[in-house]
Design a protein around this motif. Structure first.
Motif, PDB file in Angstrom:
ATOM      1  N   ILE A   1       0.880  -1.185   0.000  1.00 50.95           N
ATOM      2  CA  ILE A   1       0.000   0.000   0.000  1.00 50.95           C
ATOM      3  C   ILE A   1       0.911   1.226   0.000  1.00 50.95           C
ATOM      4  O   ILE A   1       1.529   1.542   1.027  1.00 50.95           O
ATOM      5  N   PRO A   2       1.075   1.894  -1.134  1.00 50.61           N
ATOM      6  CA  PRO A   2       1.982   3.048  -1.182  1.00 50.61           C
ATOM      7  C   PRO A   2       1.473   4.193  -0.308  1.00 50.61           C
ATOM      8  O   PRO A   2       0.334   4.639  -0.458  1.00 50.61           O
ATOM      9  N   ARG A   3       2.317   4.655   0.622  1.00 54.26           N
ATOM     10  CA  ARG A   3       1.918   5.752   1.519  1.00 54.26           C
ATOM     11  C   ARG A   3       2.055   7.106   0.831  1.00 54.26           C
ATOM     12  O   ARG A   3       1.190   7.970   0.953  1.00 54.26           O
ATOM     13  N   ARG A   4       3.177   7.299   0.118  1.00 53.39           N
ATOM     14  CA  ARG A   4       3.411   8.582  -0.567  1.00 53.39           C
ATOM     15  C   ARG A   4       2.809   8.490  -1.974  1.00 53.39           C
ATOM     16  O   ARG A   4       3.492   8.201  -2.958  1.00 53.39           O
ATOM     17  N   PHE A   5       1.511   8.713  -2.027  1.00 48.81           N
ATOM     18  CA  PHE A   5       0.765   8.496  -3.269  1.00 48.81           C
ATOM     19  C   PHE A   5      -0.410   9.471  -3.272  1.00 48.81           C
ATOM     20  O   PHE A   5      -0.957   9.791  -2.215  1.00 48.81           O
ATOM     21  N   PRO A   6      -0.801   9.976  -4.444  1.00 47.04           N
ATOM     22  CA  PRO A   6      -1.953  10.905  -4.469  1.00 47.04           C
ATOM     23  C   PRO A   6      -3.207  10.253  -3.888  1.00 47.04           C
ATOM     24  O   PRO A   6      -3.428   9.050  -4.060  1.00 47.04           O
TER      25      PRO A   6
ATOM     26  N   VAL B   1      -1.682   5.717 -10.786  1.00 46.81           N
ATOM     27  CA  VAL B   1      -2.043   4.288 -10.736  1.00 46.81           C
ATOM     28  C   VAL B   1      -1.526   3.594 -11.993  1.00 46.81           C
ATOM     29  O   VAL B   1      -0.917   2.520 -11.924  1.00 46.81           O
ATOM     30  N   ALA B   2      -1.759   4.221 -13.155  1.00 49.09           N
ATOM     31  CA  ALA B   2      -1.306   3.638 -14.424  1.00 49.09           C
ATOM     32  C   ALA B   2       0.217   3.517 -14.459  1.00 49.09           C
ATOM     33  O   ALA B   2       0.765   2.502 -14.908  1.00 49.09           O
ATOM     34  N   ALA B   3       0.914   4.552 -13.964  1.00 50.88           N
ATOM     35  CA  ALA B   3       2.394   4.528 -13.965  1.00 50.88           C
ATOM     36  C   ALA B   3       2.915   3.412 -13.062  1.00 50.88           C
ATOM     37  O   ALA B   3       3.859   2.695 -13.434  1.00 50.88           O
ATOM     38  N   LEU B   4       2.319   3.237 -11.886  1.00 50.94           N
ATOM     39  CA  LEU B   4       2.749   2.163 -10.979  1.00 50.94           C
ATOM     40  C   LEU B   4       2.418   0.799 -11.579  1.00 50.94           C
ATOM     41  O   LEU B   4       3.238  -0.136 -11.509  1.00 50.94           O
ATOM     42  N   ALA B   5       1.241   0.675 -12.187  1.00 49.34           N
ATOM     43  CA  ALA B   5       0.861  -0.586 -12.839  1.00 49.34           C
ATOM     44  C   ALA B   5       1.837  -0.929 -13.960  1.00 49.34           C
ATOM     45  O   ALA B   5       2.220  -2.101 -14.132  1.00 49.34           O
ATOM     46  N   ALA B   6       2.273   0.089 -14.721  1.00 53.16           N
ATOM     47  CA  ALA B   6       3.233  -0.143 -15.802  1.00 53.16           C
ATOM     48  C   ALA B   6       4.562  -0.651 -15.252  1.00 53.16           C
ATOM     49  O   ALA B   6       5.164  -1.585 -15.803  1.00 53.16           O
ATOM     50  N   ARG B   7       5.038  -0.051 -14.127  1.00 56.67           N
ATOM     51  CA  ARG B   7       6.306  -0.491 -13.527  1.00 56.67           C
ATOM     52  C   ARG B   7       6.206  -1.944 -13.045  1.00 56.67           C
ATOM     53  O   ARG B   7       7.130  -2.740 -13.235  1.00 56.67           O
ATOM     54  N   CYS B   8       5.085  -2.269 -12.431  1.00 55.09           N
ATOM     55  CA  CYS B   8       4.887  -3.641 -11.937  1.00 55.09           C
ATOM     56  C   CYS B   8       4.828  -4.637 -13.106  1.00 55.09           C
ATOM     57  O   CYS B   8       5.454  -5.700 -13.076  1.00 55.09           O
TER      58      CYS B   8
ATOM     59  N   GLN C   1      -0.419   3.946 -23.545  1.00 54.02           N
ATOM     60  CA  GLN C   1       0.545   4.972 -23.969  1.00 54.02           C
ATOM     61  C   GLN C   1       1.920   4.709 -23.353  1.00 54.02           C
ATOM     62  O   GLN C   1       2.956   4.809 -24.033  1.00 54.02           O
ATOM     63  N   ALA C   2       1.957   4.337 -22.062  1.00 58.76           N
ATOM     64  CA  ALA C   2       3.234   4.082 -21.381  1.00 58.76           C
ATOM     65  C   ALA C   2       3.989   2.932 -22.040  1.00 58.76           C
ATOM     66  O   ALA C   2       5.216   3.009 -22.248  1.00 58.76           O
ATOM     67  N   PHE C   3       3.276   1.869 -22.385  1.00 58.53           N
ATOM     68  CA  PHE C   3       3.937   0.703 -22.998  1.00 58.53           C
ATOM     69  C   PHE C   3       4.410   1.003 -24.425  1.00 58.53           C
ATOM     70  O   PHE C   3       5.461   0.531 -24.868  1.00 58.53           O
ATOM     71  N   GLU C   4       3.635   1.809 -25.146  1.00 62.37           N
ATOM     72  CA  GLU C   4       4.015   2.174 -26.514  1.00 62.37           C
ATOM     73  C   GLU C   4       5.260   3.059 -26.508  1.00 62.37           C
ATOM     74  O   GLU C   4       6.182   2.872 -27.317  1.00 62.37           O
ATOM     75  N   GLU C   5       5.303   4.033 -25.588  1.00 62.86           N
ATOM     76  CA  GLU C   5       6.445   4.955 -25.521  1.00 62.86           C
ATOM     77  C   GLU C   5       7.747   4.211 -25.198  1.00 62.86           C
ATOM     78  O   GLU C   5       8.804   4.544 -25.714  1.00 62.86           O
ATOM     79  N   GLN C   6       7.673   3.228 -24.325  1.00 60.74           N
ATOM     80  CA  GLN C   6       8.877   2.477 -23.918  1.00 60.74           C
ATOM     81  C   GLN C   6       9.165   1.285 -24.826  1.00 60.74           C
ATOM     82  O   GLN C   6      10.192   0.626 -24.667  1.00 60.74           O
ATOM     83  N   GLY C   7       8.227   0.969 -25.731  1.00 61.44           N
ATOM     84  CA  GLY C   7       8.397  -0.189 -26.613  1.00 61.44           C
ATOM     85  C   GLY C   7       8.443  -1.502 -25.854  1.00 61.44           C
ATOM     86  O   GLY C   7       9.220  -2.407 -26.186  1.00 61.44           O
ATOM     87  N   ASP C   8       7.589  -1.614 -24.807  1.00 58.66           N
ATOM     88  CA  ASP C   8       7.633  -2.808 -23.952  1.00 58.66           C
ATOM     89  C   ASP C   8       7.054  -4.060 -24.609  1.00 58.66           C
ATOM     90  O   ASP C   8       7.342  -5.177 -24.180  1.00 58.66           O
ATOM     91  N   GLY C   9       6.189  -3.861 -25.595  1.00 55.73           N
ATOM     92  CA  GLY C   9       5.563  -5.026 -26.213  1.00 55.73           C
ATOM     93  C   GLY C   9       4.554  -5.699 -25.295  1.00 55.73           C
ATOM     94  O   GLY C   9       4.288  -6.893 -25.423  1.00 55.73           O
TER      95      GLY C   9
END
Length: 630
Positions: free
Chosen positions: A420-425, A436-443, A470-478
């Motif tokens: 549970i991230p404490r320092r989070f909006p 949320v989307a950015a954290l989901a992308a990192r995971c 958009q995050a996956f396309e920009e990084q080319g994660d596939g």
């Protein structure tokens, strides 16, 4: 759990069991039911679960225990082919498109060979197919014993088999529809059984509230208009202006939906999903009473027109009764609601429904419990977050039931982590969905996909899904993003299972009833605490009742509801004793607020992680183990 069920059966008592994932609750109630020799009614949440019980679990156990029992499967009439309406469809149905024409041809071929008439036999036929309402019957349009095909009716046959069986498998919708209407066969069946089991009982209250109330829907009117036109042209052409009557009914239905949509239809805002609107918001607006009056007038015109041809066929007799019912419903909704009931409007892209409903199923269930003595068993993986399981027992009127909580046998502390991230909006802040989307992308990057994101609203579903893509396309994660609404639930799950480099973003219907065991799913993110929407008319009415009784609505209702939903959503992660994974709740209130502990305690005992780095390290470990197994 098996012993508790056996005791309840022997003593004709009421038992409520919360059984964690992996307990094997289906076998825990089926084994004592079969060995006792009792006549049993088993109700579950969905038609899919019904089929699983009937075609898989029951036959396996009957064979293993060498118990010769007669079993029957009973569904609502909309699940069965109506041969009379199939013949009518051949002669003159106005099919919406070419796909519907092809679907009708498939149904006709299958009709030659089916013994049960159950549409579930037809592979690839979506239960939302527009052909099903055309070739099945409803309580409104069924001709009963007047039907020329009554002798061969699949609904009658299914009910007859149910009355002769030792164990009958039904669903909650059918159970409550029958309590309300006494027309599906369950009412005859219930007094004769010695055991009634409700699996997935956490859905019982909401299903019951739907069916114990009164409803007037624009889809109901359009179906009626279509049937009037079809029968009029087929059996009484030229005797009345059937086209004109059809147009009047259709226009009344459309005007009612526009009046229900109100400002939404005026500002060009598209309705997505299902909106629940407060009755006062619409009923007191200009035009609403007039639209409701026009429905009553159109139904009255239909009743008077059909009265002139009522002797021509049983179809016209039934249509006349339907016109009377629509007129009565429209007049009823023009008057005040009954005492102790709540009204609202369900609005979807296609239709509007006016609903009047009791606040819970307490009275209905207590009437049943007061009937002939029998054992009652209610079970689910999530029924409450206190020792009395009061979230379930109180609104269901089960205050005197024996309560049992059976924990999951899975090693959650060793196999699952909670972050549970404490320092989070906070969810109220504008940048929360993007974070949320950015954290989901990192995971998901750490795992190479194999992730669910569960959202509490359709708005968040859209924004998080788009941001992830958009995050996956920009990084080319596939990594591919699947999103609820782009295909059926079944298709999306099949795609998710087939391609590990996938993230699935889903809302309400993906929080429960989804079973993805093994490495295919190892990370579940929940966007925010799933509190009930405070402006929901049913929620408002329940809160007012609690406050009038001097109770704390936030503690007794909102937190209890959120705890149940969290258990459901988090329960998607660990589905077998070998599963391992990470649950992320992207809401700092769960870590920092004083009620957070109660919500954390509602979850299985997962090992808690304090920092994102620890969470990503855990996912790296899971990814490495997955690679080794490939």
């Amino acid at each position: 759990m098996t012993q508790a069920v056996a005791r309840a059966v022997a003593r004709r008592e009421t038992l409520v069991v919360e059984a964690g994932t992996g307990v094997g609750k289906t076998f825990a109630y089926l084994v004592p039911a079969l060995l006792s020799g009792s006549r049993a009614l088993i109700s579950t949440a969905t038609k899919n679960l019904q089929d699983q019980l009937f075609f898989r679990d029951l036959p396996r156990l009957c064979e293993a225990l060498h118990v010769p029992v007669r079993t029957a499967l009973l569904k609502g009439r909309g699940s069965y082919l109506c041969t009379h309406r199939l013949k009518q469809a051949r002669q003159g149905a106005e099919l919406p498109d070419r796909r519907a024409v092809l679907a009708l041809a498939r149904v006709e071929r299958w009709a030659q060979e089916t013994r049960s008439g159950d549409f579930a036999e037809l592979e690839g036929l979506d239960e939302r197919s527009p052909i099903i309402p055309i070739v099945s019957s409803t309580r409104d349009n069924c001709l009963g014993s007047e039907c020329p095909d009554y002798r061969d009716c699949y609904v009658v046959k299914a009910r007859r088999e149910a009355m002769e069986a030792d164990i009958v498998v039904v669903n909650h919708h059918l159970f409550f529809a029958d309590l309300a209407l006494r027309e599906s066969g369950v009412a005859e069946l219930l007094p004769s059984v010695e055991l009634a089991v409700f699996d997935e009982a956490h859905q019982l209250a909401e299903v019951g509230v739907q069916f114990l109330g009164t409803m007037l829907g624009t889809a109901q009117m359009l179906d009626f208009a279509r049937d009037v036109l079809g029968q009029g042209l087929a059996q009484a052409r030229g005797l009345q202006d059937w086209q004109g009557l059809h147009g009047r009914l259709e226009l009344a239905a459309r005007e009612l939906r526009l009046a229900c949509a109100g400002p939404l239809s005026g500002n060009g805002r598209e309705v997505r999903g299902l909106l629940k609107l407060a009755w006062k918001e619409r009923a007191e607006r200009p035009g609403f009473a007039e639209a409701l009056g026009e429905v009553a007038d159109a139904a009255r015109l239909a009743r008077e027109t059909l009265a002139t041809v009522i002797e021509n066929s049983p179809d016209f007799q039934r249509l006349h009764e339907r016109a009377e019912q629509l007129e009565k419903l429209a007049q009823g909704f023009a008057d005040k609601a009954e005492e102790g009931a709540v009204r609202w409007i369900d609005l979807s892209p296609q239709q509007a429904r006016l609903v009047e409903s009791p606040l819970d199923i307490r009275q209905a269930m207590q009437e049943q419990l007061a009937g002939p003595p029998k054992a009652w068993v209610f079970t689910s993986a999530t029924l409450g977050d206190d020792e009395h399981l009061s979230w379930f027992t109180e609104p269901a009127g089960l205050d005197d039931a024996t309560v049992l909580k059976v924990g999951s046998p899975f090693d959650y502390a060793g196999h699952a982590r909670l972050y549970i991230p404490r320092r989070f909006p906070k969810p109220s802040e504008a940048d929360h969905p993007a974070e949320v989307a950015a954290l989901a992308a990192r995971c998901a990057r750490e795992l190479g996909g194999r992730t669910f994101v569960l959202t509490t609203t359709l708005r968040n579903l859209q924004s998080i899904g788009e941001a992830l893509r958009q995050a996956f396309e920009e990084q080319g994660d596939g990594i591919r993003v699947l999103q609820q609404g782009t295909a059926t639930k079944r298709v999306l799950l099949a795609q998710f299972m087939a391609d590990p480099r996938t993230v699935l973003v889903g809302s309400a219907s993906f929080w429960e009833g989804i079973d993805v065991p093994g490495d295919a799913l190892q990370c579940v993110l929940i966007d925010k605490l799933p509190f009930p929407p405070p402006n929901d008319p049913l929620v408002e009415a329940r809160v007012q009742r609690l406050e009038a009784a001097g109770r704390n609505a936030f503690a007794d209702y909102f937190i209890a509801e959120a705890a149940i939903a969290l258990k459901q959503g988090g329960g998607r992660l660990i589905r077998s004793e070998r599963d391992r994974g990470l649950l992320v709740v992207c809401d700092p209130r769960m870590a920092g607020m004083n009620y957070g502990r109660r919500l954390r305690d509602a979850l299985p005992p997962m090992t808690r992680l304090a920092e994102e780095g620890e969470a990503l390290d855990w996912l790296q470990e899971l990814a490495a183990a997955h690679e080794q197994q490939q």
